[in-house]
Scaffold this active site. Structure first.
Site, PDB file in Angstrom:
ATOM      1  N   ASP A  17      35.627  41.347  36.675  1.00  0.00           N
ATOM      2  CA  ASP A  17      35.201  42.740  36.606  1.00  0.00           C
ATOM      3  C   ASP A  17      34.867  43.170  35.175  1.00  0.00           C
ATOM      4  O   ASP A  17      35.523  42.746  34.214  1.00  0.00           O
ATOM      5  CB  ASP A  17      36.351  43.611  37.145  1.00  0.00           C
TER       6      ASP A  17
ATOM      7  N   GLU B 132      30.668  40.323  36.871  1.00  0.00           N
ATOM      8  CA  GLU B 132      30.040  41.629  37.021  1.00  0.00           C
ATOM      9  C   GLU B 132      29.671  42.170  35.653  1.00  0.00           C
ATOM     10  O   GLU B 132      30.545  42.414  34.815  1.00  0.00           O
ATOM     11  CB  GLU B 132      30.982  42.621  37.712  1.00  0.00           C
TER      12      GLU B 132
END
Length: 580
Positions: A222, A294
């Site tokens: 993330d 990401e």
């Protein structure tokens, strides 16, 4: 009839299938938002046992190859799991470590890969690490980014720089115990971890191996761009320049983030994590352990995340080029350009991926229009490499209106009643619509953590699975097609006809030719493929098509007899073996 003003993409040849094929290279990845997927115990919140109940749906009905779970770790839930208080435990609402292990075993039995979210940039301020860092503990004191701040001429203490949080306002928060500011690029309750501390770096590598030991097959990493910040200069952190995009100093767009995003060290950290999973694979003799990254960042940075000349990086740095630049009024040429931009830059030894939806963006059907929901699914599944689907998009689920009073997403709560819907991610995170029973079959509880869509009686999996034609049946047909050799190995040729017709051809000599036609026009179009490509079979089998067409899967059509309504698409296959 449309004119044949063709622009042809450069052919991209995929490697031949080998016995030791890497499983992820042509996979369908399916993102699950666990709070909203399936509630097994009736508390109104989805959980791991609920996911386990649906493994058969995922693997054998949809046919996907891997599932990725949004964060399930122990958390105060200030940002619904992205504020982790213990990286080695499961949040009680989702279950236990034993439940995670049971899910991993079930997935392995059914041939489904399990990917966890890895949230390395920050922890919760309720983490034991942070509590000890506040007291300058010998081990944890340097686990976070601390600074005493600057003192003005009048004696006032202020933050060490002008950096702005993603969730608005200063990225620095004063701690009255330590008497210093800590950095939080997201919520105040999400202090940034300090990757310039080698002890912390090793700690997070150990977190990866901890969950690999529990049986998972990889991680989605993330918020990669935020891992590192510039170092202190003259006893303070450097200010960032104004962008000129807004006059609101609390808006993250107010600054150009040269000191807080995409630093060189960030890419090296990804390479280090790749070595961790590759070493684990080598030591334990497992299949590939996948890293997905990401990063909303320019394509040049995405390419760096793949790796360097001396080190491998993420297997799958998410390609957000299409997601970020596709809208309800997007033309065929604009969509073509978005695809071509990626294909033109990706190195030949890397694998493409295609993403149109996730838990942070409005649903495809709402953002791009229900009429084009099937068109975009067809596009993503005939393009080379990896396709990523957000749970519910296979049904063309739509966003659910959430009032200001019921809003719980911090990205929205930090704004105001007039603007909150621009920032709220609640509408895209509502419960999965399984059937027409209580709470759409998501839960036995009539009250769920976010409200169920009002249209669940008609828009649900049970209804679509029973219907002669439906969005989910189109999705299933596409997943089946992707497992064939032509979609895995075949060359790709993309043509743009006029401004609003795209023809995607996948061809594998002596096997078959697959053709997808996308009509971005607002009018019905008669398609003559012979005017686009002379080297095509005379007849094709219909694999699947958008809901608004009249085609029946499996029927035979001539290459010059195709009629596509507005915003519709079709997938055809000419098979060498049977002469079609």
């Amino acid at each position: 009839m449309w004119s044949v003003a063709c622009v042809t993409a450069v052919l991209l040849f995929l490697p031949a299938l080998q016995a030791d094929e890497h499983w992820w290279k042509y996979a369908n990845f399916y993102q699950i938002y666990p709070r909203s997927f399936k509630d097994s115990d009736g508390d109104g919140v989805g959980d791991l046992r609920g996911v386990m109940e649906k493994v058969s749906y995922l693997r054998h009905e949809l046919g996907v190859d891997a599932i990725w779970l949004s964060p399930i770790f122990k958390s105060p839930m200030a940002d619904f799991g992205y504020d982790i208080s213990d990286f080695r435990d499961i949040h009680s609402e989702f279950g236990t470590i034993a439940d995670l292990e049971a899910l991993a075993n079930t997935c392995k039995t059914e041939g489904l890969k399990l990917i966890l979210d890895f949230v390395p940039n920050h922890s919760s301020d309720e983490s034991e690490w942070f509590t000890k860092s506040v007291t300058k503990d010998a081990t944890y004191g340097d686990y976070y980014v601390w600074h005493p701040g600057k003192t003005l001429a009048n004696g006032t203490r202020v933050p060490p720089s002008n950096w702005v949080s993603v969730f608005r306002g200063s990225a620095w928060e004063w701690n009255d115990v330590r008497k210093e500011y800590y950095l939080h690029q997201f919520l105040v309750k999400q202090p940034d971890l300090n990757y310039r501390n080698p002890v912390l770096v090793q700690e997070m590598k150990d977190v990866l191996t901890y969950w690999l030991d529990k049986g998972v097959d990889g991680f989605r990493v993330d918020a990669v761009p935020y891992l590192f910040e510039s170092t202190v200069v003259n006893e303070a952190y450097p200010d960032e320049e104004k962008s000129g995009e807004t006059d609101d100093p609390d808006n993250p767009a107010y600054l150009v983030h040269t000191h807080t995003q995409n630093l060189d060290e960030t890419f090296d950290m990804m390479y280090q994590w790749r070595k961790v999973v590759d070493d684990y694979k080598a030591e334990h003799g497992t299949e590939d352990i996948v890293l997905m990254a990401e990063a909303y960042t320019p394509l040049t940075n995405i390419m760096r995340l793949f790796g360097s000349e001396t080190a491998e990086g993420a297997h799958v740095p998410f390609n957000f080029e299409v997601l970020s630049n596709t809208f309800k009024d997007t033309t065929g040429k604009q969509f073509y350009d978005n695809i071509k931009k990626w294909l033109d830059i990706i190195p030949s030894n890397r694998v493409s991926n295609w993403v149109l939806g996730n838990h942070d963006n409005k649903r495809v059907a709402s953002r791009l229009g229900v009429a084009r929901a099937d068109l975009y699914q067809i596009a993503l599944n005939v393009l080379p490499g990896i396709a990523v689907t957000y749970n519910g998009d296979e049904l063309a689920m739509e966003d659910v209106y959430i009032s200001w009073k019921d809003t719980i997403d911090p990205a929205a709560c930090n704004t105001n009643p007039k603007e909150y819907l621009q920032y709220s991610r609640d509408p895209v995170r509502t419960p999965f619509q399984w059937d027409d029973t209580t709470s759409a079959g998501f839960s036995t509880n009539r009250t769920t953590w976010l409200p169920v869509a009002s249209n669940y009686k008609t828009l649900n999996y049970k209804a679509q699975n029973a219907a002669p034609r439906s969005h989910v049946k189109i999705f299933k047909a596409l997943v089946r097609l992707r497992k064939q050799r032509t979609l895995r190995e075949g060359a790709i040729d993309i043509k743009l006809i006029g401004d609003n017709i795209i023809v995607i051809k996948r061809h594998l000599a002596a096997v078959s030719t697959v053709v997808a036609i996308l009509n971005f026009n607002k009018t019905t179009e008669n398609i003559k493929l012979s005017s686009v490509d002379n080297d095509l079979p005379a007849m094709f089998e219909v694999i699947t098509s958008s809901m608004q067409t009249n085609y029946i899967d499996g029927t035979i059509v001539g290459k010059d007899e195709i009629v596509l309504p507005a915003d519709a698409a079709i997938v055809l296959e000419g098979n060498v073996a049977n002469g079609v």
